[in-house]
Scaffold this active site. Structure first.
Site, PDB file in Angstrom:
ATOM      1  N   LYS A   1     -20.723  47.707  22.712  1.00 39.93           N
ATOM      2  CA  LYS A   1     -21.654  48.511  23.513  1.00 39.93           C
ATOM      3  C   LYS A   1     -21.765  47.971  24.931  1.00 39.93           C
ATOM      4  CE  LYS A   1     -25.776  45.871  22.115  1.00 39.93           C
ATOM      5  NZ  LYS A   1     -27.182  45.957  21.684  1.00 39.93           N
TER       6      LYS A   1
ATOM      7  N   HIS B   1     -22.716  56.760  20.847  1.00 41.77           N
ATOM      8  CA  HIS B   1     -24.147  56.970  21.070  1.00 41.77           C
ATOM      9  C   HIS B   1     -24.430  56.665  22.540  1.00 41.77           C
ATOM     10  CE1 HIS B   1     -25.132  56.718  16.679  1.00 41.77           C
ATOM     11  NE2 HIS B   1     -24.090  55.911  16.686  1.00 41.77           N
TER      12      HIS B   1
END
Length: 645
Positions: free
Chosen positions: A457, A503
């Site tokens: 991420k 996401h």
């Protein structure tokens, strides 16, 4: 006992062993000493992205704990003392005698200074689990015993000792000695209550907060910023400006948006939607509840049950308020056969979610039980991933810039020890994230092993007007949910393949972002976002009809204009508008009514002069900020011109 432990040989020196923390690769922090107040206020204070700051604050926490033990002797038990964003805290249990209060901080700090001055070495040592447990029991440190009992079987039990004065069960990291701490750059800030492990059914502890910095000027500047932050507290501004409230009768952690605040929220949402649609996203709307089996499929029920509200019975089945939006988007993807030709899918939703938070952790809009995430999910192939991440970063920059945030700190987090997905897909995804950052030419740090178990991420922190950093935006790859929901697309050979799911959130949540924005601007929202852009101040009853016509025209042109009720004298009307942070005010009397021109006054800048109504409205439609107004378009009154001459 300390000597006995060492002589018995049960403790092993562990200086050669790596601390039990992930490596943090910091962004470069300038060590230049600011010389002017302007330079100091603009300076970037060091953060915990720098491991040396973590060591400093963690060591200061231990020094404080030793000082408390020295002051209160055996009356206190130690529990935990971590570093936090701008400092550290330590929790103590003092079951007998007078409680520790703010009055005790001065003598605790004095004892800390003595410990720092003696420059004790801080040494890491390791003890076998059972011997560590026995030692803690003999010392009466039952809270530490509980910590040991909750550590994984494979965990190494490490202690840090300050010379021969004191030890603490701790994973580190720490400085080499207490003398590395500057006593003039350390301060104790406050005393608060806290339950052990956050459980209101457990012991009430005393929490002492402190802060630590490398240099004294940084501590001084931190204190200045904290004082400024108190003035900007969004909870105070929200009440003062009538933007929102938390109604305890309805329950804690639930936000009520008042009309003025709802206008701002509506503008935030519309801006977000417009820029997403321009960026190739399609909008989704999904339910607020679902059968609990959905959350079992996604894994949220197993991993996040403590953060979810209890289930409700519906016709002998259990339903769950949604804590996340992502499983719903997975169901939409799975609803029909997908082809590689159709990828990527970019789906965005302003989805309200509900998460259980203990009452003691709730904080205005910063931490609530119901909030709206600006969620988006991208379903793409591995080859599309880097381009998609670049587009996400571009959109993030565009939206944050629109709201006035242009200074960021980024961290790339990589694969942890326990993870799902093949080595190959992790390498491809991590390379794509890093490649996107390089293409953007953004500086970033690397948190080795700091990724989620389901994928790497990028986290982005924004810097507000008083130098504070806030975690808002995040981009996360997910190899887990596509497997759990058996998501597939047909590749060019007609075979099923798993998509990569991304996401992505930019605000994080509307509520929290609004609070950050409100505090950053001190309540003075930019002209385009102000709940009321223009207030008309009639000075006679005859001017009311003209004001009503002007307000109606403003509304037709998409401007937010209101008319003061006119119950107060003009000076009071102006003062009320200033206090409510209305950017522009127009005094309307006989002259304005007869000429059709408005006398305009800007908040914080005074009278701008007179201007035609349509000219003013056209200007307001074209600018975002007050400083973009064309002052040359305003005609100054003759007496003002004489004064200026």
């Amino acid at each position: 006992m300390r000597r006995a432990m060492l002589l018995a040989g049960v403790l092993r020196s562990a200086r050669a062993l790596a601390p039990l923390v992930r490596r943090r690769a910091p962004l470069t922090v300038a060590r230049h000493m600011p010389t002017t107040q302007e330079e100091i206020e603009a300076a970037k204070l060091p953060t915990n992205a720098d491991e040396e700051m973590v060591k400093l604050r963690h060591s200061a926490s231990h020094v404080m704990a030793l000082a408390v033990k020295n002051v209160f002797k055996d009356e206190v038990q130690v529990t935990i003392g971590p570093w936090i964003e701008n400092g550290y805290y330590y929790d103590f249990h003092k079951p007998t005698g007078e409680a520790i209060t703010d009055k005790d901080l001065k003598r605790i700090k004095k004892e800390m200074d003595k410990i720092i001055k003696k420059d004790y070495p801080i040494i890491r040592e390791v003890l076998p689990r059972e011997e560590a447990r026995q030692f803690l029991l003999e010392q009466g440190e039952t809270f530490k015993v509980e910590v040991v009992d909750n550590l994984p079987d494979e965990a190494e039990i490490s202690f840090y000792r300050i010379g021969d004065e004191w030890w603490d069960l701790c994973a580190g990291p720490h400085l080499e000695s207490t003398g590395k701490i500057s006593p003039k750059a350390v301060a104790l800030e406050s005393v608060a209550g806290a339950y052990w492990r956050g459980d209101e059914n457990r012991e009430m502890l005393t929490r002492i907060y402190g802060t630590a910095w490398p240099e004294a000027w940084q501590l001084k500047e931190h204190k200045r910023r904290m004082e400024e932050a108190k003035k900007r507290d969004h909870r105070l501004l929200g009440k003062k400006l009538d933007l929102f409230s938390i109604q305890e009768q309805a329950g804690g952690g639930l936000c009520f948006w008042h009309p003025r605040g709802a206008r701002v929220r509506g503008l935030m949402e519309q801006t977000w939607k417009d820029l997403h649609e321009k960026g190739g996203y399609e909008l989704l709307y999904t339910p607020h509840i679902a059968n609990v089996e959905l959350w079992k499929t996604s894994g949220h029920f197993d991993f996040y049950a403590d953060g979810m509200f209890d289930q409700m019975d519906v016709e002998k089945e259990q339903y769950q308020l949604k804590p996340m939006n992502c499983p719903f988007h997975c169901l939409v993807f799975k609803d029909q056969l997908r082809s590689y030709r159709d990828l990527p899918y970019r789906w965005a939703e302003l989805g309200t979610v509900y998460r259980y938070e203990r009452s003691g952790t709730l904080q205005g809009l910063m931490r609530v039980r119901g909030f709206t995430q600006d969620d988006a999910h991208i379903f793409c192939t591995p080859d599309q991933l880097e381009d998609e991440i670049v587009d996400v970063l571009e959109l993030t920059q565009e939206i944050l810039t629109k709201f006035g945030f242009v200074d960021y700190e980024l961290m790339l987090s990589t694969r942890p020890e326990k993870a799902v997905g093949s080595d190959e897909i992790w390498e491809k995804a991590t390379a794509a994230l890093e490649g996107a950052l390089i293409r953007k030419e953004w500086k970033y740090g690397v948190d080795e092993g700091g990724g989620a178990f389901y994928g790497p991420k990028i986290d982005l922190k924004i810097k507000d007007a008083i130098g504070r950093q806030w975690q808002c935006s995040t981009v996360q790859c997910d190899f887990n949910l596509p497997d759990r929901f058996d998501l597939n697309y047909r590749n060019s050979e007609g075979k099923d393949e798993r998509p990569i799911m991304v996401h992505r959130a930019i605000f994080g949540s509307l509520e929290r972002f609004f609070a950050i924005l409100l505090e950053s601007v001190g309540g003075d929202l930019p002209l385009w976002l102000a709940p009321t852009q223009l207030r008309l101040l009639p000075v006679t009853d005859e001017a009311r009809g003209f004001c009503a016509d002007v307000a109606a025209k403003a509304k037709r042109r998409g401007l937010r204009c209101e008319v003061d009720p006119g119950k107060d004298r003009l000076n009071k009307q102006i003062r009320n508008a200033e206090q409510q942070r209305v950017p522009l005010m127009c005094v309307v009397g006989e002259k304005e009514t007869s000429t059709g021109r408005l006398s305009v006054r800007a908040r914080g800048r005074g009278d701008l002069g007179t201007i035609d109504v349509d000219t003013l409205f056209g200007m307001l439609q074209d600018v975002d900020e007050m400083d973009q107004l064309d002052e040359a378009a305003f005609e100054k009154a003759p007496e003002e011109e004489k004064v200026e001459a």
